[in-house]
Design a protein around this motif. Sequence first.
Motif, mmCIF file in Angstrom:
data_model
loop_
_atom_site.group_PDB
_atom_site.id
_atom_site.type_symbol
_atom_site.label_atom_id
_atom_site.label_comp_id
_atom_site.label_asym_id
_atom_site.label_seq_id
_atom_site.Cartn_x
_atom_site.Cartn_y
_atom_site.Cartn_z
ATOM 1 N N ALA A 183 -11.241 2.701 3.328
ATOM 2 C CA ALA A 183 -9.873 2.370 2.905
ATOM 3 C C ALA A 183 -9.458 3.345 1.814
ATOM 4 O O ALA A 183 -10.244 3.643 0.910
ATOM 5 C CB ALA A 183 -9.782 0.934 2.395
ATOM 6 N N PRO A 184 -8.227 3.883 1.881
ATOM 7 C CA PRO A 184 -7.789 4.806 0.824
ATOM 8 C C PRO A 184 -7.617 4.067 -0.497
ATOM 9 O O PRO A 184 -7.341 2.860 -0.528
ATOM 10 C CB PRO A 184 -6.450 5.330 1.349
ATOM 11 C CG PRO A 184 -5.963 4.268 2.278
ATOM 12 C CD PRO A 184 -7.185 3.660 2.890
ATOM 13 N N ALA A 185 -7.787 4.776 -1.588
ATOM 14 C CA ALA A 185 -7.653 4.163 -2.911
ATOM 15 C C ALA A 185 -7.232 5.217 -3.918
ATOM 16 O O ALA A 185 -7.618 6.386 -3.806
ATOM 17 C CB ALA A 185 -8.968 3.517 -3.345
ATOM 18 N N TYR A 186 -6.430 4.803 -4.890
ATOM 19 C CA TYR A 186 -6.030 5.693 -5.974
ATOM 20 C C TYR A 186 -7.075 5.675 -7.076
ATOM 21 O O TYR A 186 -7.699 4.643 -7.344
ATOM 22 C CB TYR A 186 -4.696 5.253 -6.582
ATOM 23 C CG TYR A 186 -3.532 5.249 -5.623
ATOM 24 C CD1 TYR A 186 -3.265 6.345 -4.797
ATOM 25 C CD2 TYR A 186 -2.672 4.153 -5.560
ATOM 26 C CE1 TYR A 186 -2.177 6.332 -3.934
ATOM 27 C CE2 TYR A 186 -1.584 4.139 -4.700
ATOM 28 C CZ TYR A 186 -1.348 5.230 -3.886
ATOM 29 O OH TYR A 186 -0.284 5.219 -3.042
ATOM 30 N N VAL A 187 -7.259 6.811 -7.735
ATOM 31 C CA VAL A 187 -7.991 6.817 -8.997
ATOM 32 C C VAL A 187 -7.152 6.012 -9.985
ATOM 33 O O VAL A 187 -5.969 6.320 -10.178
ATOM 34 C CB VAL A 187 -8.180 8.252 -9.516
ATOM 35 C CG1 VAL A 187 -8.876 8.245 -10.879
ATOM 36 C CG2 VAL A 187 -8.962 9.089 -8.506
ATOM 37 N N PRO A 188 -7.695 4.967 -10.607
ATOM 38 C CA PRO A 188 -6.857 4.097 -11.443
ATOM 39 C C PRO A 188 -6.555 4.658 -12.826
ATOM 40 O O PRO A 188 -6.711 4.002 -13.844
ATOM 41 C CB PRO A 188 -7.666 2.796 -11.502
ATOM 42 C CG PRO A 188 -9.071 3.222 -11.320
ATOM 43 C CD PRO A 188 -9.052 4.414 -10.410
ATOM 44 N N MET A 189 -6.167 5.911 -12.865
ATOM 45 C CA MET A 189 -5.573 6.520 -14.046
ATOM 46 C C MET A 189 -4.713 7.671 -13.544
ATOM 47 O O MET A 189 -4.839 8.087 -12.381
ATOM 48 C CB MET A 189 -6.630 7.006 -15.040
ATOM 49 C CG MET A 189 -7.531 8.108 -14.526
ATOM 50 S SD MET A 189 -8.642 8.726 -15.814
ATOM 51 C CE MET A 189 -7.467 9.593 -16.884
ATOM 52 N N LEU A 190 -3.839 8.174 -14.396
ATOM 53 C CA LEU A 190 -2.882 9.191 -13.952
ATOM 54 C C LEU A 190 -3.533 10.571 -14.014
ATOM 55 O O LEU A 190 -3.112 11.461 -14.763
ATOM 56 C CB LEU A 190 -1.621 9.106 -14.801
ATOM 57 C CG LEU A 190 -0.949 7.718 -14.779
ATOM 58 C CD1 LEU A 190 0.298 7.708 -15.650
ATOM 59 C CD2 LEU A 190 -0.614 7.290 -13.362
ATOM 60 N N ILE A 191 -4.544 10.741 -13.185
ATOM 61 C CA ILE A 191 -5.395 11.926 -13.255
ATOM 62 C C ILE A 191 -4.643 13.199 -12.902
ATOM 63 O O ILE A 191 -4.868 14.256 -13.497
ATOM 64 C CB ILE A 191 -6.629 11.728 -12.345
ATOM 65 C CG1 ILE A 191 -7.649 12.842 -12.572
ATOM 66 C CG2 ILE A 191 -6.237 11.596 -10.883
ATOM 67 C CD1 ILE A 191 -8.305 12.806 -13.910
ATOM 68 N N CYS A 192 -3.729 13.139 -11.918
ATOM 69 C CA CYS A 192 -2.960 14.340 -11.546
ATOM 70 C C CYS A 192 -2.082 14.796 -12.700
ATOM 71 O O CYS A 192 -1.980 15.993 -12.992
ATOM 72 C CB CYS A 192 -2.115 14.066 -10.307
ATOM 73 S SG CYS A 192 -3.055 13.610 -8.843
ATOM 74 N N ASP A 193 -1.423 13.852 -13.359
ATOM 75 C CA ASP A 193 -0.572 14.187 -14.500
ATOM 76 C C ASP A 193 -1.372 14.876 -15.601
ATOM 77 O O ASP A 193 -0.925 15.863 -16.196
ATOM 78 C CB ASP A 193 0.077 12.920 -15.065
ATOM 79 C CG ASP A 193 1.233 12.426 -14.211
ATOM 80 O OD1 ASP A 193 1.809 13.234 -13.462
ATOM 81 O OD2 ASP A 193 1.554 11.228 -14.285
ATOM 82 N N HIS A 194 -2.549 14.337 -15.894
ATOM 83 C CA HIS A 194 -3.362 14.912 -16.973
ATOM 84 C C HIS A 194 -3.854 16.306 -16.611
ATOM 85 O O HIS A 194 -3.779 17.239 -17.429
ATOM 86 C CB HIS A 194 -4.542 13.992 -17.294
ATOM 87 C CG HIS A 194 -4.164 12.808 -18.110
ATOM 88 N ND1 HIS A 194 -4.063 12.841 -19.482
ATOM 89 C CD2 HIS A 194 -3.846 11.540 -17.754
ATOM 90 C CE1 HIS A 194 -3.703 11.656 -19.939
ATOM 91 N NE2 HIS A 194 -3.565 10.847 -18.904
ATOM 92 N N VAL A 195 -4.357 16.478 -15.405
ATOM 93 C CA VAL A 195 -4.886 17.782 -14.989
ATOM 94 C C VAL A 195 -3.788 18.830 -14.966
ATOM 95 O O VAL A 195 -3.928 19.930 -15.522
ATOM 96 C CB VAL A 195 -5.571 17.676 -13.612
ATOM 97 C CG1 VAL A 195 -5.887 19.062 -13.061
ATOM 98 C CG2 VAL A 195 -6.847 16.848 -13.711
#
Length: 405
Positions: A160-172
Amino acid sequence: MTFAPLEGVRILDLTTVVVGPVTTWRLAQYGAEIIKVESPGGDLMRGLGGPSPTGQHSGAYLHLNRGKRNICLDLKNPASREIMNRLVQTSDVIIANIRPDALERLGLDAATVRDMYPDKIHCLISGYGTDGPYAGLPTYDSVVQGATGMAGLAYARDGAPAYVPMLICDHVVGEIAAGTIMAALMERRASGAGRSIEIPMFETMASFVLQEHLAQASFDPPVGPPGDLRLLSPHNKPVQTADGWISFTINTDPQVRAFLAAVGREDLLDDPRFSSVAARATHVAAWFEVRGAPLTHKTTDAWLRIFRKADIAVMPCHTLESLQADPHLNAVGLVQWEQHPAEGKSAALRSTIRVDGTYPSNRSFAQPRGYETRAILDDLGFKDEETETLIASGAAHAAPGAQSK
């Protein structure tokens, strides 16, 4: 001596939410003067990041907006145009994560700014850039996680797809933007010329995914399916102990032998499937089933002692609550406390970068909306009566009890 390599650099911050504020927060840590332009409605993250005593400064907003001077302007009001003109003229860098069409309507796009001021560095952080079929579409971190295949990695592993539960793309992406801006500033010192920088989140994060997971499909013809099979193993997760969870990684042959002995699997010490890095890469599924097996017959502390004695990289798998009590983080003082003028006692995360044995300054607290409106207008050369007229017209807003000059 204070570490402030960007001292004297003024950055006009036209960003909101997370990715842009991460960028300017990092540049503030390096000594740049950040002027954050905020609309009368306020940065969405003030409330979106969770409740606060006044409802105006969520914890996330406080942490992402330290060290910035806040001016509140209504850019839809024509009277604000002269303020923006002076801000652009006196800034070295303009950073925006406004959608490109809106930025162009305001005359704050790269082409317009650099046509007037070729020495300016203009950085646009966007979801999908300004070329290609997705150009101009709105996005948020979770949407990027889905579009780049990040969420799909969980599908490959867990079904099942799942998001990393933090805004990891924004930070990177924010950190990459900060580094790119600093490189452009270095170039400008030598050449005197500015740059138009564009950093699309989708391409940036898709590249990260493909660097690791294009894998066997990196060759023509492919030598296997895409995907790092180690990372995609369903057993590549924290391991349960008698009273919690631990996280460890074992890569070298000596580490593997030490691990097998420590967990009582001496029967596998001479197993040819696990005898070398190459063999374990061939037998990934079997190897990760061994190393991912529960270790519930001893406590977390016991396993930490055993694995550390064997020189295996291991740490407790923290919860959000236990992370705050981590003895190492407390010893090095990562979380500090300060008095915010609106929210009262609040946490402040110090810099994690150590230079010559000391950490860069935390800079000032995240300011209330319009906290330095009057002071910044004064810096820009507006007379007192002009400032009051601009505020009365609604072009500029000043927070009650805000800093004046």
